[in-house]
Structures are given as structure tokens and as C-alpha cells.
Design an enzyme around this catalytic site. Structure first.
Site, mmCIF file in Angstrom:
data_model
loop_
_atom_site.group_PDB
_atom_site.id
_atom_site.type_symbol
_atom_site.label_atom_id
_atom_site.label_comp_id
_atom_site.label_asym_id
_atom_site.label_seq_id
_atom_site.Cartn_x
_atom_site.Cartn_y
_atom_site.Cartn_z
ATOM 1 N N HIS A 121 0.855 -1.187 0.000
ATOM 2 C CA HIS A 121 0.000 0.000 0.000
ATOM 3 C C HIS A 121 0.888 1.233 0.000
ATOM 4 O O HIS A 121 1.172 1.792 1.057
ATOM 5 C CB HIS A 121 -0.864 0.025 1.264
ATOM 6 C CG HIS A 121 -1.993 -0.957 1.259
ATOM 7 N ND1 HIS A 121 -2.399 -1.628 2.392
ATOM 8 C CD2 HIS A 121 -2.834 -1.351 0.258
ATOM 9 C CE1 HIS A 121 -3.444 -2.401 2.090
ATOM 10 N NE2 HIS A 121 -3.718 -2.255 0.810
ATOM 11 N N TYR A 142 4.065 -0.349 5.257
ATOM 12 C CA TYR A 142 4.502 -1.493 6.081
ATOM 13 C C TYR A 142 3.492 -2.635 6.059
ATOM 14 O O TYR A 142 3.334 -3.351 7.032
ATOM 15 C CB TYR A 142 4.760 -1.062 7.540
ATOM 16 C CG TYR A 142 5.684 0.113 7.675
ATOM 17 C CD1 TYR A 142 7.064 -0.061 7.598
ATOM 18 C CD2 TYR A 142 5.193 1.394 7.872
ATOM 19 C CE1 TYR A 142 7.916 1.013 7.717
ATOM 20 C CE2 TYR A 142 6.035 2.482 7.988
ATOM 21 C CZ TYR A 142 7.398 2.285 7.913
ATOM 22 O OH TYR A 142 8.249 3.355 8.033
ATOM 23 N N HIS A 143 2.798 -2.779 4.919
ATOM 24 C CA HIS A 143 1.747 -3.792 4.811
ATOM 25 C C HIS A 143 2.082 -4.875 3.792
ATOM 26 O O HIS A 143 1.194 -5.638 3.422
ATOM 27 C CB HIS A 143 0.432 -3.145 4.369
ATOM 28 C CG HIS A 143 -0.150 -2.182 5.347
ATOM 29 N ND1 HIS A 143 -1.185 -1.330 5.041
ATOM 30 C CD2 HIS A 143 0.147 -1.941 6.646
ATOM 31 C CE1 HIS A 143 -1.489 -0.600 6.094
ATOM 32 N NE2 HIS A 143 -0.688 -0.947 7.086
ATOM 33 N N ALA A 144 3.287 -4.933 3.265
ATOM 34 C CA ALA A 144 3.551 -5.794 2.107
ATOM 35 C C ALA A 144 3.074 -7.224 2.333
ATOM 36 O O ALA A 144 3.173 -7.768 3.430
ATOM 37 C CB ALA A 144 5.038 -5.794 1.788
#
Ligand SMILES: Cc1cc2nc3c(=O)[nH]c(=O)nc-3n(C[C@H](O)[C@H](O)[C@H](O)COP(=O)(O)OP(=O)(O)OC[C@H]3O[C@@H](n4cnc5c(N)ncnc54)[C@H](O)[C@@H]3O)c2cc1C
Length: 532
Positions: free
Chosen positions: A294, A469-471
Site C-alpha cells: 500500500h 509497512y503492509h507488504a
């Protein structure tokens, strides 16, 4: 069972702690949980606004950086992750978003009915202890405490009302499964002013169980295979090599680490493994591929003096807020990173929101050397495309587990992602221009009114954007043979090893990823236990 353990879980993060909690509910199941980082003893971990100190402390973070690419203005970008008990749930922003019910029905369509919203909704209901009480898919007696902001800042309330003026439905619980456009206060993994990490919720209650062993400071290097069956992990602790065996190994190292462990073990792209001299156990191009993130932009506006929390988060105001927090566990220090959110459709023909806008009553100083707020009053909106189509890669650089992975996000390579970001930024501007929020606004400061054309806004996103930080996606689950894991999360081409963390999502959940990581692990435990 080897070494006495039925399962070794690699990584005590959001997913790993849930697995440990659920698998050890059966007293006959012996579990070893391995964590590369140390105990979660940083004094700022439990303090909600303390995240600003923890997420920049190298002792508690994996220092992942992306390769410089045009999509991030050729500048490496931090994809840091928590490296401590609790993993990223110990360092994250505590926004609790479950994803849309359609995300999981779409997941079920490419995996199995086991992953439909019916099951994931039940998992959420079981794991949550929500301040709003029980509902069809909301829980009131699970281990994870969820609360809503108790402080209702006028500027945040005005933003919610502005969303309603633009046609969004105001929801008391923005996580309700009806997937329409909505706005409301953002639920948080905070309880009585304290962070609710995966340790607080899941590991702490399980630690007293005699069938759970937890080891910290143990970095797993690779799996040992006997033929195609994984029989042990090889790890390093304080420079010493360890070999630990179990009946089954569950990788929960997160999106960067789980594919790296598989690659070091000989499961991954054949050319990569061969180039590094790693014997190929199972060639799989998908290990480390399909990574999505994101990539959003923090937009900021200067607001009327006194209308934001900036004064309470710096200087003497900060000292007063800290004293208030120490005495009451309340005030701005007890609040999460974002207070409200809007989920919006950027095109009328869409059936569900494609953009998330998180709203905070403070603005960030992007010139300061540490994370701090601006000297004048301001607000910030974090804006991003919920379901990016561009995919990147994660690959090991060497056989050494101390070498962090190479990350190539390939942001914006799908034209649809660029179009959605343009529409998202313009929607955020409309929101801020709508009454009653407009009455608070002095001027846009980031990216700033000089950015107007498509090219200027895309340039702003390249320059000022960041990964949230959502990978996800580096060990994607699928019913197709090319997927890394099958719908029971077993690594294809092998036996005795599964992956259970954010890396399994083939498409991004529509929102922040801590909740989905926990719900997926909760559901995975059902499938793993069912297979025994
Ligand atoms: C700064 C930051 C802010 C965020 N903000 C939010 C937010 O507000 N809301 C939200 O929902 N999500 C947020 N997220 C994302 C969310 O927290 C993560 O997506 C989620 O926690 C990932 O869960 P996971 O189980 O996949 O991995 P993690 O929780 O990262 O856990 C992986 C664990 O495995 C360990 N590990 C890795 N490699 C090894 C190895 N080789 N050997 C042993 N152990 C290993 C790691 O140290 C870590 O403890 C944020 C993340 C970060 C980093």
C-alpha cells in the site's frame, strides 16, 4: 514428532503468536516458538504514541530497505518490520482494520471455500474482544482487545461529518462487513491506554502452558529436508548453530523473511538458487514474487491555531501530555496513530471502496531528524489505493541469514494503480474542502496546492509517498500449481512445512494488515488441527 515438538513456529509476530496460542490449546500438542529478536522489553512498546521511538530503534527492527526505483523517486524506502516478541504488532500504528468481506470471498475463489468470509468472519468474532460488544462477526470475549478513540477531537469529528456530506455512510464500527463507502472513528488495538500486541493478546496468556516453549534471539537460517520432507530448522543463536527438529514446521517470519527462509532452503526461483549455489529442492518462481504494498502519501493541511494536537505533542505541551498519560493513561499519548478513517470509491462503477484515507489530528514534521510534529497546527491524512495491482519481488542476496533481502517493489508499474492514486489524492482534497472540515483549514502544506496536474500529483506521490509497512504476497496461496502454498498453506513440492503470515495473501486485504494476519493465523490453526 522429533525433539518432542509437534510444531516449530518460526517468528513470534502477529501470525506466529496466534498460532502458538491456538495450537497449544490442545495440551497434547507440543510447540516450539522461535523468534529472531529479543523480548519485547522496550519501555515504549506498550505506550501507544511510543511507536515513534520503537519503530526507529534498530534493536527492535529489521532494517529492510527497498531498491531505489523510479516509483519511489529512486530513493530506498524503509520496509522495516518488528524484530521482537510480537513482531510488527509490537511496533505498528495499532489501527485495526479487518479488510473487506469481499477480499476473503475473492481469496476463497482462488484457494478454497475454507478462506471465505464466512470462516474469516467467524475467526474475527472468536479472536476479538471489542469495546462495542458482540455482533454477527464481531467478538466480545476473544483475546484481542479493540477499542475506539475516547477523545473526539473537533477537527476529526468535522472530517467525519465532511465525509457524510460527500455521501459516505457514517459507521459506529467501520469494520462491519457490509462493503459500502463509509467513514467513522478508527478502531485500535489499544486497551486502557496500552498497546495490545500479539504478545499481550495471544502469547502472554499461552506462556504458562507447559506444552509451549519460547526461544528468543534465534534466527532461523534454513530448513533441513529428508527428501522432500522438512524435518528440522537450522538456526543461529548468539553465533552458535542450532538444529531443531519437529513433526511440522510453520513459517511465520513475515513477507520478507518467510520467502527468504524458503529460498535459502532450496525452494524458490531456480536461477536465483543456482546462482547462489543452493541445491534446488523444489523450483518455484512464485517464492518471493507477487509482492504488493500500500504505497500511500501523507497529505497535510495547516489548520486554525489550537485545532490540532500538535501543541500537545511537542515542548511543554508534550511534557504535560506525558504527565497526564502517566497519571491517567489518557490524553493524546494514549491514542493510536490515526483517529478516523474513510473508505471511498473513486469510480461510480466500483462495487466497493478502493481507497482508504486515515485521518489524524496532528501533522508530521518531514524536516526533523526524529519523528515529531510540525510547529504550527496541522492535520494529516494518509491516503492509499487499497488493492494495488503492481507486484514486486523479495530475493535473498546470499546464503547468509544475516544479509537482509533485496526488495524491488515495482510501484506504479500497473497503470490502474497510478489512476487510483490520482483519484485518491483528489478525493482527499474534496473531503478537506467540504463543510464542516473546511472551516478548520488554513492551507494545504503537503504536497501543496502547486501540485495539480496528473503528472504533478504522480510526481508528488513518487517523491513524498511511502510504503505503509503492509507488504503481502511473497508466498502466495492458491489452488493453482504455481502458487507457493496450497489452500491448506502447505508449501507445494515439499512436505512438513507451511507458511502462515501476511506473505500468503495473493491480493492485499483492503486495509491495514495486522488484523488479517491474525485472522488468517486463527483460521490456519483450524486447518492445521483438523489435519492431525
Ligand atoms: C511500523 C509499522 C506500522 C504498522 N502499522 C499498522 C497499523 O497501524 N495497523 C495494522 O493493521 N497494521 C500495521 N502494520 C502492519 C502489520 O503490523 C503487519 O502487516 C503484521 O504485523 C505482519 O504480521 P506477520 O505475522 O506477517 O509478520 P510480523 O508481525 O512482522 O512477524 C514476523 C516475526 O518473525 C520474526 N522473524 C523473521 N525472520 C525470522 C527468522 N529467520 N528466524 C526467527 N524469527 C524470524 C520477526 O522478528 C517477527 O517477530 C504496521 C507495520 C509496521 C512495521
Amino acid at each position: 514428532m522429533a525433539n518432542g515438538y509437534d510444531y516449530i513456529i518460526v517468528g513470534a509476530g502477529s501470525a506466529g503468536c496466534v498460532l502458538a496460542y491456538r495450537l497449544t490449546e490442545d495440551a497434547a500438542t507440543r510447540v516450539l516458538l522461535l523468534e529472531s529478536g529479543g523480548p519485547d522489553s522496550h519501555p515504549m512498546i506498550p505506550v501507544p504514541k511510543g511507536f515513534a521511538k520503537v519503530m526507529v530503534d534498530p534493536a527492535y527492527m529489521w532494517p529492510y530497505l527497498t531498491e531505489p526505483e523510479p516509483g519511489s523517486n529512486n530513493v530506498p524506502e524503509s520496509w522495516g518490520r518488528g524484530r521482537t516478541l510480537g513482531g510488527s504488532s509490537a511496533v505498528n500504528g495499532m489501527v485495526y482494520v479487518r479488510g473487506q468481506s469481499s477480499d476473503f470471498d475473492a481469496l476463497a475463489a482462488v484457494t478454497s471455500a475454507d478462506w471465505s468470509w464466512q470462516h474469516i468472519g467467524a475467526a474475527y468474532r472468536a479472536l476479538e474482544n471489542h469495546e462495542l460488544g458482540a455482533a454477527a462477526t464481531r467478538g466480545d470475549s476473544g483475546p484481542l482487545r479493540i477499542s475506539l478513540p475516547e477523545r473526539r477531537e473537533p477537527v476529526v469529528e468535522a472530517a467525519i461529518c465532511a465525509g457524510v456530506a460527500l455521501g459516505l455512510e457514517r459507521r459506529e464500527d467501520v469494520n462491519e462487513p457490509a462493503d459500502g463507502p463509509r467513514v467513522g472513528y478508527a478502531p485500535r488495538t489499544i486497551y486502557r491506554g496500552r498497546r495490545q500486541s500479539a504478545v499481550t493478546a495471544f502469547l502472554a496468556p499461552a506462556r504458562g502452558r507447559p506444552n509451549l516453549t519460547v526461544m528468543t534471539g534465534v534466527t532461523v537460517d534454513r530448513l533441513e529436508f529428508a527428501g522432500r520432507r522438512a524435518v528440522a530448522v537450522h538456526a543461529v543463536q548468539n553465533g552458535a548453530a542450532l538444529r531443531l527438529a519437529a513433526g511440522e514446521i510453520l513459517l511465520a517470519g513475515g513477507t520478507m523473511s518467510s520467502p527468504a527462509i524458503l529460498q535459502r532452503s532450496g525452494v524458490g526461483p531456480a536461477a536465483l538458487l543456482t546462482a547462489l549455489g543452493i541445491p534446488v529442492v523444489h523450483a518455484s518462481e512464485a517464492v518471493g514474487a507477487g509482492v504488493r504494498e500500500h504505497r500511500g502519501i501523507v497529505m497535510q493541511w495547516r489548520v486554525r491555531a489550537g485545532a490540532s494536537q500538535n501543541g500537545q505533542l511537542q515542548g511543554l505541551g508534550l511534557a504535560a501530555s506525558a504527565a497526564r498519560y502517566a497519571l491517567t493513561r489518557g490524553g493524546p499519548i494514549a491514542a493510536g496513530v490515526y483517529d478516523a478513517g474513510a473508505w471511498v470509491k473513486t469510480r461510480v462503477e466500483l462495487t466497493r471502496p478502493d481507497v482508504q484515507i486515515l485521518i489524524a489530528p496532528y501533522s508530521i514534521s518531514f524536516t526533523a531528524t526524529s519523528i515529531s510534529v510540525e510547529p504550527h497546527a496541522g492535520i494529516n491524512l494518509c491516503v492509499y489505493n487499497l488493492r494495488p495491482e503492481s507486484t514486486g519481488t523479495v530475493a535473498i542476496r546470499s546464503r547468509n541469514p544475516a544479509d537482509v533481502v533485496r526488495i524491488e517493489p515495482h510501484y506504479g508499474t500497473a497503470a490502474a494503480d497510478r489512476d487510483t492514486m490520482l483519484a485518491a489524492i483528489r478525493y482527499a482534497r474534496r473531503l478537506v474542502s467540504a463543510a464542516p472540515l473546511a472551516d478548520f483549514i488554513v492551507e494545504e502544506t503537503r504536497p501543496g496546492a502547486q501540485f495539480q496536474s496528473d503528472e504533478q500529483l504522480l510526481e508528488a506521490h513518487r517523491q513524498m509517498g511511502y510504503g505503509n509497512y503492509h507488504a503481502c504476497g511473497s508466498c502466495r496461496m492458491g489452488s493453482d500449481e504455481a502458487a507457493v502454498v496450497d489452500p491448506a498453506l502447505r508449501v507445494r513440492g515439499t512436505e512438513g512445512v507451511r507458511v502462515v503470515d501476511t506473505s500468503i495473501f495473493p491480493a492485499m486485504p483492503s486495509g491495514n494488515t495486522n488484523g488479517p494476519a491474525m485472522a488468517a493465523a486463527w483460521r490456519a490453526a483450524d486447518l492445521i488441527r483438523g489435519a492431525r
